[in-house]
Scaffold this motif. Structure first.
Motif, PDB file in Angstrom:
ATOM      1  N   ASN A 189     -38.337 -61.171 111.487  1.00 42.72           N
ATOM      2  CA  ASN A 189     -37.376 -60.772 110.442  1.00 42.72           C
ATOM      3  C   ASN A 189     -38.058 -60.555 109.090  1.00 42.72           C
ATOM      4  O   ASN A 189     -37.404 -60.418 108.074  1.00 42.72           O
ATOM      5  N   SER A 247     -40.800 -54.725 109.220  1.00 40.82           N
ATOM      6  CA  SER A 247     -39.896 -53.602 109.449  1.00 40.82           C
ATOM      7  C   SER A 247     -40.680 -52.342 109.780  1.00 40.82           C
ATOM      8  O   SER A 247     -41.755 -52.104 109.241  1.00 40.82           O
ATOM      9  N   SER A 260     -36.808 -57.979 114.261  1.00 37.73           N
ATOM     10  CA  SER A 260     -35.909 -58.983 114.828  1.00 37.73           C
ATOM     11  C   SER A 260     -34.611 -58.351 115.342  1.00 37.73           C
ATOM     12  O   SER A 260     -33.903 -58.947 116.143  1.00 37.73           O
ATOM     13  N   ASP A 261     -34.298 -57.143 114.897  1.00 33.99           N
ATOM     14  CA  ASP A 261     -33.076 -56.452 115.351  1.00 33.99           C
ATOM     15  C   ASP A 261     -33.294 -55.684 116.643  1.00 33.99           C
ATOM     16  O   ASP A 261     -32.324 -55.193 117.241  1.00 33.99           O
ATOM     17  N   ASN A 292     -36.032 -50.650 109.981  1.00 27.97           N
ATOM     18  CA  ASN A 292     -35.384 -51.577 110.913  1.00 27.97           C
ATOM     19  C   ASN A 292     -36.253 -52.796 111.118  1.00 27.97           C
ATOM     20  O   ASN A 292     -37.460 -52.674 111.425  1.00 27.97           O
TER      21      ASN A 292
END
Length: 62
Positions: free
Chosen positions: A49, A52, A59-60, A56
């Protein structure tokens, strides 16, 4: 004194980390002639997290 910085996302176990630093050290020794005891490796593990790609968070990802 070669200094190598490696940034990676968390999640590897101790055996994988040991293999990584061993292999990187051997490559540095082979290609520079520096003694292994002079090769320094700094590992920076990031939480998913805190990293990116394309806006995004890792962690997503599923």
């Amino acid at each position: 004194m070669p200094i190598v910085h490696i940034d990676l996302i968390e999640g590897r176990n101790e055996e994988q980390i040991k293999g990584l630093v061993s292999d990187v050290t051997k490559a540095i020794v082979k290609n520079t002639g520096a003694p292994a005891e002079h090769v320094h490796i700094v590992l920076n593990e990031m939480q998913k997290n805190r990293y990116s790609v394309g806006g995004n968070l890792k962690s997503d990802e599923k």
